[in-house]
Write an enzyme that holds these catalytic residues in place. Structure first.
Site, mmCIF file in Angstrom:
data_model
loop_
_atom_site.group_PDB
_atom_site.id
_atom_site.type_symbol
_atom_site.label_atom_id
_atom_site.label_comp_id
_atom_site.label_asym_id
_atom_site.label_seq_id
_atom_site.Cartn_x
_atom_site.Cartn_y
_atom_site.Cartn_z
ATOM 1 N N HIS A 19 0.804 -1.215 0.000
ATOM 2 C CA HIS A 19 0.000 0.000 0.000
ATOM 3 C C HIS A 19 0.837 1.266 0.000
ATOM 4 O O HIS A 19 0.411 2.302 -0.537
ATOM 5 C CB HIS A 19 -0.965 -0.025 1.177
ATOM 6 N N HIS A 42 -8.471 -7.956 -7.498
ATOM 7 C CA HIS A 42 -8.875 -8.725 -6.310
ATOM 8 C C HIS A 42 -9.097 -7.741 -5.167
ATOM 9 O O HIS A 42 -8.261 -7.590 -4.275
ATOM 10 C CB HIS A 42 -7.809 -9.767 -5.951
ATOM 11 N N SER A 100 -6.817 -1.530 -0.583
ATOM 12 C CA SER A 100 -6.529 -0.810 -1.818
ATOM 13 C C SER A 100 -7.740 -0.084 -2.400
ATOM 14 O O SER A 100 -7.579 1.020 -2.938
ATOM 15 C CB SER A 100 -5.902 -1.756 -2.849
ATOM 16 N N GLU A 118 -14.272 -8.612 -7.428
ATOM 17 C CA GLU A 118 -14.202 -9.443 -6.231
ATOM 18 C C GLU A 118 -15.151 -10.614 -6.404
ATOM 19 O O GLU A 118 -16.333 -10.428 -6.703
ATOM 20 C CB GLU A 118 -14.572 -8.647 -4.980
ATOM 21 N N ASP A 147 -14.307 -13.196 -11.497
ATOM 22 C CA ASP A 147 -12.869 -13.425 -11.446
ATOM 23 C C ASP A 147 -12.152 -12.247 -12.109
ATOM 24 O O ASP A 147 -12.347 -11.981 -13.297
ATOM 25 C CB ASP A 147 -12.558 -14.727 -12.170
ATOM 26 N N GLY A 148 -11.310 -11.560 -11.354
ATOM 27 C CA GLY A 148 -10.623 -10.398 -11.895
ATOM 28 C C GLY A 148 -9.654 -10.732 -13.009
ATOM 29 O O GLY A 148 -9.409 -9.897 -13.894
ATOM 30 N N ASP A 168 -3.297 -8.541 -7.104
ATOM 31 C CA ASP A 168 -2.785 -9.138 -5.861
ATOM 32 C C ASP A 168 -3.754 -10.180 -5.308
ATOM 33 O O ASP A 168 -4.391 -9.984 -4.288
ATOM 34 C CB ASP A 168 -2.462 -8.066 -4.810
#
Length: 319
Positions: A19, A42, A100, A118, A147-148, A168
């Protein structure tokens, strides 16, 4: 795949590295008037109660954010990150940790866009609630329950031709390493000028090392930072460090990391094996950093467990 909940790990040493770099990149993007997109593959729950049931149970924040609070003379990369965390704790007590999505939303201007993915059924509900509490503009922020890795493709390139892609996953599933590489390759085919930031864990898995080496072979400009806080556990379990691989990084990031990584290594070291690395596609430097006694440290300590928590406590979640 749905067993992972990031709330257990919120504010740990890996979040600090990830971050702090994210906030720096967003700050750099904001230096130009041109709008940009941020795509978070994600997203997680977005905001975490550090004195809540999940984060309070694991206590990982004690060896992460808590060590930074009050530590002397933080470098600018760290100081900027701490100011961003402070923005979610107006009473001066570090009870909430922004993931994030929250950090990005805090940095965005009216013309910029945030696209979140997400898949976890509980996490996305908490994320939606978090964004409502943060008054996220509907035209600026969208959430997709999918699904990203797959969803990323249809968003690239962004209409602004300027953007950041944050990848991530939890890497709880070993296939995430392969999926991450595939997403980066496909993303660069569609958006070669984009900034891609990939977080990954330093764990006793060959896939983590293979992925990092494969990323370094990409014919693009990149920056690769790692932070190790302790010796790997004898049983191979646990997170002893993490890495961030940034493609098309801000030109200011390397210099800021050169100042910040030695400081973070000293403050976050858990034993004599703490070290950091900083490599670039143009020039590489090896591991360095020596541990020193950790210091309790900018915001005040959190409320003790069991005391009243803010409304955002509902985020038992990811990211």
């Amino acid at each position: 795949m749905f067993s992972y909940r990031h709330a257990f790990h919120a504010g740990n040493h890996a979040d600090v590295l990830k971050h702090a770099i994210l906030v720096q990149i967003l700050d750099y993007f904001n230096r130009k008037d041109a709008p940009y997109w941020v795509i978070d593959t994600h997203a997680g729950a977005g905001l975490y109660a550090l004195d809540g049931e999940w984060a309070g149970q694991s206590g990982e924040v004690v060896d992460g954010l808590d060590r930074l609070l009050g530590a002397p003379q933080p470098p600018e990369l760290v100081a900027r990150y701490l100011r961003a965390v402070q923005g979610f704790n107006p009473d001066g007590v570090a009870n909430r940790y922004p993931g994030s999505p929250a950090l990005t939303l805090h940095a965005l201007r009216a013309s910029d866009k945030l696209r979140l993915f997400e898949l976890h059924p509980t996490e996305i509900e908490v994320l939606e609630d978090t964004l409502r509490q943060l008054d996220a503009p509907r035209r600026q922020v969208t959430i997709a329950r999918e699904d990203g890795f797959a969803g990323l493709r249809r968003l690239l390139p962004p209409p602004t031709r300027r953007g950041l892609v944050l990848i991530d996953p939890s890497y709880e599933d070993k296939q995430d390493y392969r999926h991450t590489l595939q997403a980066v390759h496909a993303g660069l085919e569609r958006f070669a000028s984009g900034c891609f930031a990939v977080w990954y864990p330093l764990v006793q898995r060959v896939q983590a090392h293979e992925m990092a080496r494969a990323l370094e072979r990409l014919p693009v400009e990149w920056l690769h930072a790692t932070l190790t806080v302790r010796k790997p556990a004898p049983d191979g379990l646990g997170l002893h460090g993490s890495g961030m691989f940034i493609i098309n990084p801000p030109w200011t990031l390397r210099e800021e990391l050169q100042a910040a990584l030695p400081w973070l290594t000293r403050i976050l070291a858990q034993d004599a094996h703490a070290r950091h690395t900083l490599e670039t596609s143009a020039q590489r430097t090896g591991p360095s950093g020596t541990p020193s006694p950790s210091a309790k440290a900018g915001l005040k300590p959190r409320r003790p467990a069991g005391s009243p928590v803010p409304a955002q406590k509902r985020s038992p979640s990811r990211k």
